[in-house]
Design a protein around this motif. Structure first.
Motif, PDB file in Angstrom:
ATOM      1  N   ARG A 312       0.838  -1.210   0.000  1.00 27.89           N
ATOM      2  CA  ARG A 312       0.000   0.000   0.000  1.00 27.89           C
ATOM      3  C   ARG A 312       0.867   1.251   0.000  1.00 27.89           C
ATOM      4  NH1 ARG A 312      -1.729   3.601   3.794  1.00 27.89           N
ATOM      5  NH2 ARG A 312      -3.769   4.618   3.426  1.00 27.89           N
ATOM      6  N   GLU A 313       1.836   1.308   0.904  1.00 29.48           N
ATOM      7  CA  GLU A 313       2.658   2.505   1.032  1.00 29.48           C
ATOM      8  C   GLU A 313       3.486   2.758  -0.225  1.00 29.48           C
ATOM      9  OE1 GLU A 313       1.369   1.280   4.982  1.00 29.48           O
ATOM     10  OE2 GLU A 313       2.289   0.213   3.293  1.00 29.48           O
ATOM     11  N   SER A 314       3.994   1.701  -0.840  1.00 29.76           N
ATOM     12  CA  SER A 314       4.808   1.890  -2.037  1.00 29.76           C
ATOM     13  C   SER A 314       3.970   2.335  -3.225  1.00 29.76           C
ATOM     14  CB  SER A 314       5.565   0.603  -2.374  1.00 29.76           C
ATOM     15  OG  SER A 314       4.682  -0.440  -2.743  1.00 29.76           O
ATOM     16  N   VAL A 315       2.756   1.817  -3.346  1.00 35.18           N
ATOM     17  CA  VAL A 315       1.867   2.253  -4.425  1.00 35.18           C
ATOM     18  C   VAL A 315       1.511   3.726  -4.252  1.00 35.18           C
ATOM     19  CG1 VAL A 315      -0.446   2.015  -5.385  1.00 35.18           C
ATOM     20  CG2 VAL A 315       0.903  -0.023  -4.914  1.00 35.18           C
ATOM     21  N   LEU A 316       1.174   4.109  -3.029  1.00 34.37           N
ATOM     22  CA  LEU A 316       0.830   5.514  -2.779  1.00 34.37           C
ATOM     23  C   LEU A 316       2.027   6.421  -3.047  1.00 34.37           C
ATOM     24  CD1 LEU A 316      -1.275   5.218   0.511  1.00 34.37           C
ATOM     25  CD2 LEU A 316      -2.118   5.569  -1.816  1.00 34.37           C
ATOM     26  N   ALA A 317       3.204   6.001  -2.601  1.00 34.83           N
ATOM     27  CA  ALA A 317       4.399   6.824  -2.781  1.00 34.83           C
ATOM     28  C   ALA A 317       4.708   7.029  -4.260  1.00 34.83           C
ATOM     29  CB  ALA A 317       5.591   6.177  -2.077  1.00 34.83           C
ATOM     30  N   LYS A 318       4.677   5.936  -5.032  1.00 35.78           N
ATOM     31  CA  LYS A 318       4.998   6.073  -6.448  1.00 35.78           C
ATOM     32  C   LYS A 318       3.928   6.860  -7.193  1.00 35.78           C
ATOM     33  CE  LYS A 318       6.190   3.696 -10.719  1.00 35.78           C
ATOM     34  NZ  LYS A 318       5.210   4.458 -11.524  1.00 35.78           N
ATOM     35  N   THR A 319       2.663   6.576  -6.913  1.00 32.84           N
ATOM     36  CA  THR A 319       1.587   7.298  -7.600  1.00 32.84           C
ATOM     37  C   THR A 319       1.669   8.794  -7.325  1.00 32.84           C
ATOM     38  OG1 THR A 319       0.147   5.358  -7.452  1.00 32.84           O
ATOM     39  CG2 THR A 319      -0.912   7.470  -7.884  1.00 32.84           C
ATOM     40  N   TYR A 320       1.911   9.130  -6.065  1.00 34.99           N
ATOM     41  CA  TYR A 320       2.026  10.548  -5.710  1.00 34.99           C
ATOM     42  C   TYR A 320       3.251  11.170  -6.379  1.00 34.99           C
ATOM     43  CZ  TYR A 320       1.708  14.761  -2.876  1.00 34.99           C
ATOM     44  OH  TYR A 320       1.575  16.064  -2.465  1.00 34.99           O
ATOM     45  N   ALA A 321       4.377  10.467  -6.325  1.00 29.80           N
ATOM     46  CA  ALA A 321       5.609  11.012  -6.891  1.00 29.80           C
ATOM     47  C   ALA A 321       5.515  11.149  -8.404  1.00 29.80           C
ATOM     48  CB  ALA A 321       6.797  10.133  -6.515  1.00 29.80           C
ATOM     49  N   ASP A 322       4.834  10.200  -9.076  1.00 29.42           N
ATOM     50  CA  ASP A 322       4.649  10.297 -10.532  1.00 29.42           C
ATOM     51  C   ASP A 322       4.011  11.627 -10.907  1.00 29.42           C
ATOM     52  OD1 ASP A 322       5.639   7.752 -10.764  1.00 29.42           O
ATOM     53  OD2 ASP A 322       3.705   6.798 -11.176  1.00 29.42           O
ATOM     54  N   GLN A 323       2.958  11.985 -10.181  1.00 31.23           N
ATOM     55  CA  GLN A 323       2.202  13.199 -10.485  1.00 31.23           C
ATOM     56  C   GLN A 323       2.941  14.452 -10.028  1.00 31.23           C
ATOM     57  OE1 GLN A 323      -1.540  12.458  -8.511  1.00 31.23           O
ATOM     58  NE2 GLN A 323      -2.053  10.723  -9.830  1.00 31.23           N
ATOM     59  N   ALA A 324       3.526  14.369  -8.834  1.00 35.15           N
ATOM     60  CA  ALA A 324       4.215  15.540  -8.285  1.00 35.15           C
ATOM     61  C   ALA A 324       5.437  15.910  -9.113  1.00 35.15           C
ATOM     62  CB  ALA A 324       4.623  15.275  -6.835  1.00 35.15           C
TER      63      ALA A 324
END
Length: 366
Positions: A312-324
């Protein structure tokens, strides 16, 4: 309590990689992007820092106490601050070394681990991404069919870094018999394996990537990662997402620092543009994005180091970082105005590189 205060060894690594990025990488990053490749000397200097060997436990022949995703994330951010193409190039061997550390059998480790302790980067890589719009790493179309004591691999891969001349490629494929994704150590010159012409990408142009085609490639069962038990693919993907999130933070930080320096020096109507609210507020939002993405990446890395499920944490981190990453790099381009669109300024390169993160599944691993 989660603590992200670097240890003394981690801080020494951060400082060393930061100096390397500033003194060796950034001065040649523009020309390397234009010429589609970094000088060999720069790559060799980066490998000599020992980022990967230092993250391999002594029990496996490395120089570290234990493999640490947090340590990897710290180093990857600093590498990407110099240049994303360089970071992906330099750490391509980790695409094989990390799965080997986490899931390799004793025999596989005995055969391959010494490759990552040499004075030069080993000619190895990994292939996960497939050429289709609806690509999903857990629903691969590359297949591995079990036969008597071996597997037959068929499929197509893209974005395979340094595939040309690679002696070993870790191929991810769907094992229908086991109903799971498995990985296989495949020789680069195996019959039926073909490496296509170098891909021409919008971003990371200094990173050589290639398509790879597999037609009835025969692989002995002993070369399935993890042997009969296979590998924990979900955990491997979490390590990959953490790596990509950390790299995105490095790109974001580089773009933001450059934009801030420019805004302080560029004057309009008798004052630096940094004093204008439109610019100041935009850069402040970017600073928030950088810190948020970094903390999310660190949290996921910390959970991995604790042996916990960090899906969960890795998916959220990557998804957020992709957009940011896209938001911050685009804001840097806007800060420079018309200059931001000129290739001699690095912000347009950072924007092109940032745009690729959403498609970079499995292209890095800590």
């Amino acid at each position: 309590m989660i603590s992200f205060t670097p240890t003394e060894e981690q801080q020494m690594l951060i400082d060393a990689v930061r100096r390397y990025s500033a003194n060796e990488v950034r001065p040649v990053a523009h020309d390397s992007d234009e010429n589609c490749g970094f000088p060999d000397k720069v790559i060799q200097t980066g490998w000599a820092l020992g980022i990967l060997p230092g993250n391999i436990p002594e029990a496996l022949g490395g120089f570290g106490d234990a493999h640490s995703a947090v340590t990897g994330a710290l180093a990857y951010e600093e590498l990407a601050y110099g240049d994303l193409s360089l970071a992906l190039h330099l750490m391509t061997p980790a695409l094989v070394a990390v799965p080997l550390m986490l899931d390799g059998t004793p025999d596989q480790r005995a055969e391959f681990m010494d490759l990552f302790l040499d004075e030069t980067p080993p000619p190895v890589t990994a292939a996960l991404i497939e050429p289709r719009i609806n690509f999903d790493p857990v629903r691969l179309q590359t297949t591995a069919a079990a036969e008597n004591g071996h597997f037959r691999l068929n499929g197509r891969k893209v974005y395979v870094p340094l595939a040309e001349g690679a002696e070993w490629i870790l191929i991810y494929a769907w094992n229908a018999g086991a109903e799971r994704v498995d990985a296989f150590f495949v020789r680069g010159d195996a019959p039926g394996l073909a490496v296509g012409p170098r891909e021409r990408l919008m971003g990371v142009r200094a990173l050589p990537t290639y398509p790879v085609t597999l037609e009835d490639v025969r692989v002995e069962a002993a070369y399935r990662l993890g042997g009969e038990a296979g590998a924990d693919f979900a955990r491997l993907m979490a390590h990959s997402r953490v790596a990509l999130a950390a790299l995105a933070v490095g790109v974001m930080r580089g773009a933001l620092d450059y934009a801030i320096d420019y805004a302080k020096q560029r004057e309009q109507f008798g004052a630096p543009i940094a004093t204008r609210q439109a610019i100041a507020f935009m850069l402040a939002e970017c600073a928030i994005e950088v810190d948020a993405a970094r903390l999310m990446a660190w949290e996921a890395a910390w959970k991995l180091d604790q042996g916990q499920d960090a899906t969960r944490e890795s998916v959220l981190a990557k998804t957020y970082a992709d957009q940011a990453a896209v938001v911050v790099a685009d804001s840097a381009v806007q800060t420079l105005g018309g200059y931001g669109y000129i290739r001699e300024y690095p912000v347009e390169r950072w924007l092109r590189n940032a745009r690729g993160f959403a498609a970079f599944d499995g292209l890095a691993m800590v």
